[in-house]
Design a protein around this motif. Sequence first.
Motif, mmCIF file in Angstrom:
data_model
loop_
_atom_site.group_PDB
_atom_site.id
_atom_site.type_symbol
_atom_site.label_atom_id
_atom_site.label_comp_id
_atom_site.label_asym_id
_atom_site.label_seq_id
_atom_site.Cartn_x
_atom_site.Cartn_y
_atom_site.Cartn_z
ATOM 1 N N ARG A 63 -0.696 -1.052 2.975
ATOM 2 C CA ARG A 63 -1.980 -0.662 3.565
ATOM 3 C C ARG A 63 -2.561 0.473 2.731
ATOM 4 N N THR A 64 -3.865 0.620 2.748
ATOM 5 C CA THR A 64 -4.486 1.598 1.844
ATOM 6 C C THR A 64 -3.956 3.005 2.088
ATOM 7 N N SER B 111 -8.779 4.562 8.492
ATOM 8 C CA SER B 111 -7.831 3.454 8.289
ATOM 9 C C SER B 111 -6.485 3.727 8.947
ATOM 10 N N LYS C 63 -0.134 4.244 12.921
ATOM 11 C CA LYS C 63 0.029 3.772 11.538
ATOM 12 C C LYS C 63 1.111 2.691 11.462
ATOM 13 N N SER D 263 -0.722 -5.324 7.620
ATOM 14 C CA SER D 263 -1.493 -5.486 6.373
ATOM 15 C C SER D 263 -2.602 -6.521 6.523
ATOM 16 N N ASP E 108 -4.528 -6.703 9.135
ATOM 17 C CA ASP E 108 -5.589 -6.138 9.973
ATOM 18 C C ASP E 108 -6.824 -5.824 9.121
ATOM 19 N N LEU F 248 -9.572 -3.885 7.457
ATOM 20 C CA LEU F 248 -9.754 -2.515 6.982
ATOM 21 C C LEU F 248 -11.226 -2.132 6.992
ATOM 22 N N SER G 145 -9.204 -7.227 4.646
ATOM 23 C CA SER G 145 -8.005 -6.638 5.242
ATOM 24 C C SER G 145 -7.344 -5.672 4.265
ATOM 25 N N HIS G 146 -6.365 -4.926 4.773
ATOM 26 C CA HIS G 146 -5.548 -4.077 3.898
ATOM 27 C C HIS G 146 -4.913 -4.932 2.804
ATOM 28 N N LYS G 147 -4.391 -6.081 3.195
ATOM 29 C CA LYS G 147 -3.715 -6.964 2.235
ATOM 30 C C LYS G 147 -4.673 -7.438 1.150
#
Length: 611
Positions: free
Chosen positions: A6-7, A83, A172, A177, A179, A181, A199-201
Amino acid sequence: MKNLLRTFDILPFVLNKYPQEVAIAGIEANNNNTWKRYSSQDFYDIVQYVSSGLLEMGFRQGDKIASITTNIPEWNFLDMGMSQLGIIHVAIYPNISQEEYKFILDHSDSKLVFVSDEAHHKKIKEIVEQSDKIKEVYVIHNTIKGIKQCSDLIELGKKNYAKNKNTIEAIKNKIDSEDILTIIYTSGTTGTPKGVMLSHKNIMSNVIATHTIQPLNHNHTEISFLPLCHIYERMLNYMSILKGISIYYIENLNAIVGSLQEIKPDGFHTVPRLLEMFYDKIIAKGKDTEGIRKKIFFWAIDIGLNFSFEQKRKLIYRLKHHIANRLVYSKIRKSLGNNLKIVISGGSSLQIRLQKLFWAIGIKVIEGYGLTETSPVISVNHANPPNFMFGTVGPTIDNVKIKISDDGEILVKGPNVMKGYYKNEEATAEIIDQDGWLHTGDIGTLINNKFLKITDRKKEIFKLSSGKYIAPQVLENKLKTSSLIEQAMILGENKKFTSALISPNFNYLHFWATKHKIHFSDNKDLIKKPEVIKKIQQEVQKINSELAIHEHIKRFKLVHDTWTSQSGELSPTLKLKRRIIFNKYRPLIQEIFSTEQFDSQHNFGNEDIET
């Protein structure tokens, strides 16, 4: 790297591995325009306070918060702080129309808006007052009493951080990942903006895949001036933070040259237009010289324009390059800070001749390709052969697959492909097929089964009445190789011939007109001068000599306007808004095609090229 899913995972990683005294920095307008520098620890701490402050305000996972800012370090605090709580960041361009602001703020369901300054607050004040969704607006750089400041949020979060720390960590740990962003709204060159859900991914797959291609590391410095709300600069920003590169943010594009001298960065990310401006200034400076110095200058430029890796292996070329470097290239590098090593270019097509010249000068310009919908990178050239080829956008990145459809369209599949368009399943189904391939809308080909080359936009290719196809972007990019032409739009769909609207490079045209003692009152007067018309005509004819007969630009019209995103002819990413331009200049376009008299070859003579 496997744990970077995730970022916000980037922050503890870089704090542990590459702690920097200057992680990010920005200009403090209220402190004599001095640099405000933040260490890696400062960066990490302020992000925690933002998360804590948002918790205190009652925000929860899945809520949407918008930002409308220029390029400032505080954007990072807000982005990462959101985030960590699973809040979806709706990052909006700071230079779009009121109509677009209204649509995006309403469509995105944003509950809170951060703006960079009073000017941006003023732009959305009425929209916010009429909204039943937006609760509040916070200003980052604020001097007006009664308006809430970002510093208030940070102070609130800091005050309550001890209480909220464990809650933040628990949230957190629950964020997946997959989800969402962010929602990034496309620039709307062809209609209503669409909200791209990433997404984060999506984004982290791009960060991980490209970080080994970027040769800079924690010992280097970058300047950042492209909008952080755009996925191109945003993803590269995450990647630079991950690598521990110190980043200096520049709000005003007019400050770029001064910042190059002051900061002496090792690299930056840009769009081709800026490199074209650098080139124009370099050439203009050479034209101001006289005698042997002028001859040496343009001899060196010619050496650079003919740069290639094959040439570089030849002894004679290496000797010429050595001389050119000592006499000319070294001075150009000095004017750009004398430390610049690499420039990443994207957003639109880069002229090969400019790329070759900068490589010869000693500045590696590498070009990539992608879309907002692909987070963004699909392919990118590396900093050295064998994974670099001029005239292409490089090999595809790791984990991304491409294929070329029967009609030449580039299709993409991989972890970088978006989740879809927000509240628009129909548009999502149109761009992502049942097999998971995203249809880019771009036409391209693979060279040596490795290097991707973009030729045009599928939707922009049109037919003349003769049935011959015209790829407008190819012709427009060729026209823009002229120092006298800033922008151009190719016309001729269902017509007998190809034509163009041309917006001149007025900075250079003023210089040229003054040099040739051509007097004018304003741009409107200037483009009517016979000498100017003739000069532009010569430039068009030069381009025509490189084109197929049916592609020849038989007529053109000059416009006295400079096309910008602010005036509406260009998108925030500097792409032509063709529909707007067509409607704005409809009478002029009708005039171009009002008479269609041909000779036996359906080819106009020189006298038919007009303005």
